[in-house]
Design a protein around this motif. Structure first.
Motif, PDB file in Angstrom:
ATOM      1  N   ALA A  94       0.831  -1.207   0.000  1.00 53.15           N
ATOM      2  CA  ALA A  94       0.000   0.000   0.000  1.00 53.15           C
ATOM      3  C   ALA A  94       0.863   1.254   0.000  1.00 53.15           C
ATOM      4  O   ALA A  94       0.585   2.203  -0.760  1.00 53.15           O
ATOM      5  CB  ALA A  94      -0.925  -0.009   1.220  1.00 53.15           C
ATOM      6  N   ARG A  95       1.898   1.274   0.831  1.00 53.30           N
ATOM      7  CA  ARG A  95       2.779   2.460   0.880  1.00 53.30           C
ATOM      8  C   ARG A  95       3.511   2.661  -0.445  1.00 53.30           C
ATOM      9  O   ARG A  95       3.657   3.797  -0.916  1.00 53.30           O
ATOM     10  CB  ARG A  95       3.781   2.269   1.999  1.00 53.30           C
ATOM     11  N   SER A  96       3.938   1.590  -1.062  1.00 54.68           N
ATOM     12  CA  SER A  96       4.669   1.702  -2.322  1.00 54.68           C
ATOM     13  C   SER A  96       3.782   2.204  -3.445  1.00 54.68           C
ATOM     14  O   SER A  96       4.187   3.054  -4.246  1.00 54.68           O
ATOM     15  CB  SER A  96       5.295   0.350  -2.683  1.00 54.68           C
ATOM     16  N   ILE A  97       2.566   1.675  -3.517  1.00 56.95           N
ATOM     17  CA  ILE A  97       1.639   2.130  -4.553  1.00 56.95           C
ATOM     18  C   ILE A  97       1.337   3.609  -4.374  1.00 56.95           C
ATOM     19  O   ILE A  97       1.298   4.385  -5.351  1.00 56.95           O
ATOM     20  CB  ILE A  97       0.343   1.293  -4.514  1.00 56.95           C
ATOM     21  N   TYR A  98       1.151   4.020  -3.126  1.00 52.67           N
ATOM     22  CA  TYR A  98       0.871   5.447  -2.864  1.00 52.67           C
ATOM     23  C   TYR A  98       2.063   6.312  -3.315  1.00 52.67           C
ATOM     24  O   TYR A  98       1.880   7.363  -3.933  1.00 52.67           O
ATOM     25  CB  TYR A  98       0.612   5.645  -1.372  1.00 52.67           C
ATOM     26  N   GLU A  99       3.287   5.869  -2.998  1.00 52.82           N
ATOM     27  CA  GLU A  99       4.463   6.640  -3.381  1.00 52.82           C
ATOM     28  C   GLU A  99       4.653   6.699  -4.884  1.00 52.82           C
ATOM     29  O   GLU A  99       5.145   7.687  -5.422  1.00 52.82           O
ATOM     30  CB  GLU A  99       5.720   6.055  -2.717  1.00 52.82           C
ATOM     31  N   LEU A 100       4.248   5.646  -5.582  1.00 60.19           N
ATOM     32  CA  LEU A 100       4.401   5.634  -7.031  1.00 60.19           C
ATOM     33  C   LEU A 100       3.410   6.567  -7.736  1.00 60.19           C
ATOM     34  O   LEU A 100       3.728   7.178  -8.762  1.00 60.19           O
ATOM     35  CB  LEU A 100       4.231   4.209  -7.571  1.00 60.19           C
ATOM     36  N   VAL A 101       2.205   6.669  -7.186  1.00 62.33           N
ATOM     37  CA  VAL A 101       1.169   7.455  -7.866  1.00 62.33           C
ATOM     38  C   VAL A 101       1.039   8.876  -7.320  1.00 62.33           C
ATOM     39  O   VAL A 101       0.451   9.746  -7.971  1.00 62.33           O
ATOM     40  CB  VAL A 101      -0.205   6.757  -7.764  1.00 62.33           C
ATOM     41  N   ALA A 102       1.588   9.121  -6.138  1.00 60.00           N
ATOM     42  CA  ALA A 102       1.427  10.453  -5.531  1.00 60.00           C
ATOM     43  C   ALA A 102       2.320  11.490  -6.230  1.00 60.00           C
ATOM     44  O   ALA A 102       3.398  11.167  -6.705  1.00 60.00           O
ATOM     45  CB  ALA A 102       1.773  10.385  -4.050  1.00 60.00           C
TER      46      ALA A 102
END
Length: 214
Positions: A206-214
Motif C-alpha cells: 500500500a505504501r509503495s503504490i501510494y508513493e508511485l502514484v502520488a
C-alpha cells in the motif's frame, strides 16, 4: 521513512524462527557466549546493509520520482507482494509437523563462529531488503534520520538484546521462561509467520503504490 522503518523493524524482531534458534543457543552449554556471537552478528548484518545504502547514496536521498527512487519503491512493492503471496501459501498448505532442525543436536558443541554464521542464515532477507530500500530516503545531514536508522537496527535486534540480557542477569529464571517461550513459538509458528508476512506485505504494498502514484 520513519514509520516504514518502525513497521519493518518490529516485524524483524518478532520473527519466530530466529528467536527460537536464539533460545536454543542460550540454553546450550556456552549459551551466553554463543548468544552474544549470534546477537552481534545479527546487528552487524543490519548495520552493514544500511552502510552499503548510505555509501551508494552519499547520505543524500535521490530526487522523488527519479530512476533510483522509483526503483527503490518498486523493490519495496515487489517485496510486499511477495510477502503477501508467501503468507497466503503458508496459510493454505496442509499442516506439517515441526520437528527440531538437525543442527540443534550439535548445538552444545557449536563454536561462536558457527553461532555468528547462523544469524546470517536466519536473517529475514526480504524484510532486510525492504529496510534497505526504505533507508535510501535517509538524509544523513539531519539528526532525525541518523536516529531513525540507528533505532531501526536496534529495534530489529531488540528481542535478542532482551533475551541475552535476561540470560546474563537471571540465568535460572531465564532458562525456564525462555524454554516456555520457545515451546509457545513452536506451537504458533505458522500463525506468526502468516500474520507477519501478510500484514507487513500489505503495508509495504500500500505504501509503495501510494508513493508511485502520488
Amino acid at each position: 521513512m520513519v514509520l516504514d522503518l518502525l513497521v519493518i523493524g518490529t516485524a524483524i524482531t518478532l520473527g519466530p524462527l530466529h528467536n527460537s534458534a536464539f533460545i536454543l543457543l542460550l540454553s546450550s552449554r556456552r549459551g551466553v557466549r554463543q548468544g552474544l556471537a549470534f546477537l552481534l552478528s545479527w546487528l552487524a548484518n543490519l548495520i552493514a546493509v544500511i552502510a552499503v545504502v548510505v555509501l551508494l547514496t552519499g547520505g543524500q536521498p535521490p530526487a522523488r520520482h527519479s530512476a533510483p527512487s522509483t526503483a527503490a519503491v518498486a523493490a519495496k512493492l515487489a517485496i510486499g507482494l511477495a510477502l503477501v503471496l508467501y503468507g497466503g501459501y503458508r496459510h493454505r498448505r496442509p499442516p506439517r509437523p515441526h520437528g527440531p532442525p538437525r543442527w540443534t543436536a550439535r548445538i552444545d558443541n557449536a563454536s561462536a563462529v558457527t553461532a555468528a554464521g547462523l544469524a546470517w542464515v536466519l536473517q529475514p532477507w526480504g524484510l532486510v531488503g525492504a529496510g534497505a530500500a526504505t533507508a535510501l530516503d535517509a538524509d544523513l545531514s539531519t539528526l532525525t534520520d541518523w536516529l531513525a536508522l540507528t533505532g531501526y537496527c536496534l529495534l530489529a535486534t531488540l528481542s535478542l538484546i532482551v533475551m541475552e540480557t535476561y540470560a546474563v542477569w537471571a540465568p535460572e529464571a531465564a532458562n525456564a521462561r525462555l524454554n516456555a517461550l520457545m515451546s509457545w513459538l513452536e506451537r504458533h509458528q505458522e500463525q506468526l509467520v502468516v500474520t507477519l508476512s501478510v500484514l507487513v506485505g500489505l503495508w509495504l504494498s500500500a505504501r509503495s503504490i501510494y508513493e508511485l502514484v502520488a
